[in-house]
Design a protein around this motif. Sequence first.
Motif, PDB file in Angstrom:
ATOM      1  N   MET A   1       0.846  -1.173   0.000  1.00 51.54           N
ATOM      2  CA  MET A   1       0.000   0.000   0.000  1.00 51.54           C
ATOM      3  C   MET A   1       0.895   1.242   0.000  1.00 51.54           C
ATOM      4  O   MET A   1       1.846   1.324   0.758  1.00 51.54           O
ATOM      5  N   ALA A   2       0.567   2.186  -0.840  1.00 56.72           N
ATOM      6  CA  ALA A   2       1.323   3.436  -0.912  1.00 56.72           C
ATOM      7  C   ALA A   2       0.580   4.530  -0.159  1.00 56.72           C
ATOM      8  O   ALA A   2      -0.645   4.560  -0.142  1.00 56.72           O
ATOM      9  N   ASN A   3       1.333   5.421   0.470  1.00 55.31           N
ATOM     10  CA  ASN A   3       0.776   6.596   1.126  1.00 55.31           C
ATOM     11  C   ASN A   3       1.088   7.766   0.208  1.00 55.31           C
ATOM     12  O   ASN A   3       2.239   8.178   0.091  1.00 55.31           O
ATOM     13  N   CYS A   4       0.093   8.279  -0.488  1.00 53.70           N
ATOM     14  CA  CYS A   4       0.276   9.229  -1.586  1.00 53.70           C
ATOM     15  C   CYS A   4      -0.087  10.646  -1.176  1.00 53.70           C
ATOM     16  O   CYS A   4      -1.193  10.894  -0.698  1.00 53.70           O
ATOM     17  N   GLN A   5       0.816  11.577  -1.407  1.00 51.68           N
ATOM     18  CA  GLN A   5       0.547  12.977  -1.107  1.00 51.68           C
ATOM     19  C   GLN A   5      -0.174  13.624  -2.283  1.00 51.68           C
ATOM     20  O   GLN A   5       0.279  13.534  -3.424  1.00 51.68           O
ATOM     21  N   ILE A   6      -1.266  14.291  -1.997  1.00 51.16           N
ATOM     22  CA  ILE A   6      -1.998  15.066  -2.994  1.00 51.16           C
ATOM     23  C   ILE A   6      -1.497  16.501  -2.904  1.00 51.16           C
ATOM     24  O   ILE A   6      -1.485  17.092  -1.826  1.00 51.16           O
ATOM     25  N   THR A   7      -1.063  17.054  -4.051  1.00 58.40           N
ATOM     26  CA  THR A   7      -0.526  18.414  -4.054  1.00 58.40           C
ATOM     27  C   THR A   7      -1.344  19.393  -4.887  1.00 58.40           C
ATOM     28  O   THR A   7      -1.094  20.593  -4.838  1.00 58.40           O
ATOM     29  N   CYS A   8      -2.311  18.879  -5.671  1.00 53.75           N
ATOM     30  CA  CYS A   8      -3.132  19.772  -6.480  1.00 53.75           C
ATOM     31  C   CYS A   8      -4.499  19.135  -6.728  1.00 53.75           C
ATOM     32  O   CYS A   8      -4.669  17.928  -6.548  1.00 53.75           O
ATOM     33  N   ILE A   9      -5.451  19.968  -7.118  1.00 54.68           N
ATOM     34  CA  ILE A   9      -6.813  19.498  -7.399  1.00 54.68           C
ATOM     35  C   ILE A   9      -7.297  20.088  -8.712  1.00 54.68           C
ATOM     36  O   ILE A   9      -6.754  21.077  -9.199  1.00 54.68           O
ATOM     37  N   THR A  10      -8.321  19.473  -9.274  1.00 56.93           N
ATOM     38  CA  THR A  10      -9.023  20.025 -10.431  1.00 56.93           C
ATOM     39  C   THR A  10     -10.494  20.097 -10.055  1.00 56.93           C
ATOM     40  O   THR A  10     -11.062  19.119  -9.578  1.00 56.93           O
ATOM     41  N   LYS A  11     -11.091  21.295 -10.235  1.00 57.64           N
ATOM     42  CA  LYS A  11     -12.511  21.489  -9.962  1.00 57.64           C
ATOM     43  C   LYS A  11     -13.207  21.823 -11.274  1.00 57.64           C
ATOM     44  O   LYS A  11     -12.580  22.325 -12.206  1.00 57.64           O
ATOM     45  N   THR A  12     -14.505  21.580 -11.326  1.00 58.06           N
ATOM     46  CA  THR A  12     -15.250  21.909 -12.536  1.00 58.06           C
ATOM     47  C   THR A  12     -15.253  23.408 -12.783  1.00 58.06           C
ATOM     48  O   THR A  12     -15.237  23.848 -13.918  1.00 58.06           O
ATOM     49  N   GLU A  19     -17.528  24.282  -5.742  1.00 55.00           N
ATOM     50  CA  GLU A  19     -17.601  23.284  -6.804  1.00 55.00           C
ATOM     51  C   GLU A  19     -16.924  22.006  -6.364  1.00 55.00           C
ATOM     52  O   GLU A  19     -15.977  22.037  -5.588  1.00 55.00           O
ATOM     53  N   HIS A  20     -17.386  20.906  -6.867  1.00 53.35           N
ATOM     54  CA  HIS A  20     -16.773  19.648  -6.443  1.00 53.35           C
ATOM     55  C   HIS A  20     -15.460  19.388  -7.182  1.00 53.35           C
ATOM     56  O   HIS A  20     -15.245  19.844  -8.293  1.00 53.35           O
ATOM     57  N   ILE A  21     -14.598  18.654  -6.515  1.00 47.44           N
ATOM     58  CA  ILE A  21     -13.298  18.282  -7.052  1.00 47.44           C
ATOM     59  C   ILE A  21     -13.491  17.071  -7.963  1.00 47.44           C
ATOM     60  O   ILE A  21     -14.135  16.106  -7.578  1.00 47.44           O
ATOM     61  N   THR A  22     -12.930  17.128  -9.166  1.00 47.10           N
ATOM     62  CA  THR A  22     -13.050  16.016 -10.110  1.00 47.10           C
ATOM     63  C   THR A  22     -11.808  15.141 -10.146  1.00 47.10           C
ATOM     64  O   THR A  22     -11.895  13.940 -10.368  1.00 47.10           O
ATOM     65  N   HIS A  23     -10.626  15.751  -9.930  1.00 43.98           N
ATOM     66  CA  HIS A  23      -9.353  15.044  -9.982  1.00 43.98           C
ATOM     67  C   HIS A  23      -8.428  15.571  -8.887  1.00 43.98           C
ATOM     68  O   HIS A  23      -8.574  16.723  -8.460  1.00 43.98           O
ATOM     69  N   VAL A  24      -7.491  14.744  -8.475  1.00 43.99           N
ATOM     70  CA  VAL A  24      -6.418  15.171  -7.581  1.00 43.99           C
ATOM     71  C   VAL A  24      -5.108  14.732  -8.213  1.00 43.99           C
ATOM     72  O   VAL A  24      -5.085  13.826  -9.043  1.00 43.99           O
ATOM     73  N   GLY A  25      -4.021  15.387  -7.818  1.00 45.70           N
ATOM     74  CA  GLY A  25      -2.767  15.025  -8.460  1.00 45.70           C
ATOM     75  C   GLY A  25      -1.533  15.343  -7.659  1.00 45.70           C
ATOM     76  O   GLY A  25      -1.592  15.916  -6.575  1.00 45.70           O
ATOM     77  N   ASN A  26      -0.410  14.942  -8.254  1.00 50.17           N
ATOM     78  CA  ASN A  26       0.922  15.196  -7.724  1.00 50.17           C
ATOM     79  C   ASN A  26       1.867  15.008  -8.905  1.00 50.17           C
ATOM     80  O   ASN A  26       1.836  13.970  -9.562  1.00 50.17           O
ATOM     81  N   SER A  27       2.712  16.008  -9.176  1.00 49.57           N
ATOM     82  CA  SER A  27       3.596  15.924 -10.342  1.00 49.57           C
ATOM     83  C   SER A  27       4.581  14.762 -10.245  1.00 49.57           C
ATOM     84  O   SER A  27       5.130  14.329 -11.251  1.00 49.57           O
ATOM     85  N   ALA A  28       4.784  14.216  -9.048  1.00 47.26           N
ATOM     86  CA  ALA A  28       5.703  13.083  -8.884  1.00 47.26           C
ATOM     87  C   ALA A  28       5.062  11.743  -9.254  1.00 47.26           C
ATOM     88  O   ALA A  28       5.764  10.752  -9.419  1.00 47.26           O
TER      89      ALA A  28
END
Length: 94
Positions: A1-12, A19-28
Amino acid sequence: MANCQITCITKTNPQSSHEHITHVGNSAWSMKRLTVEDVIRRIRSNTDTFYVKDSRGNVAQVGVVEATPGRRAHIRTYADGKWTDNLLSLNQCS
């Protein structure tokens, strides 16, 4: 299991705080972004855990807020025994 840091979001609508969040991300991450539905699946199946870290180094875990009538399941941060809005304070993913 990985412990993943979220550093950015995408909202509609990036300008709206509600607004609700559609995606989350991390450039790594190799995939850069995940849909919220995929994050929910990974949390529920105990495949991965997710967290956010603020500028002071404080960590808040990401959890699933289960669906209620008229609302679908969504993700939210959880810190100090309370649901918080740390995800909404993140920058938009590029």
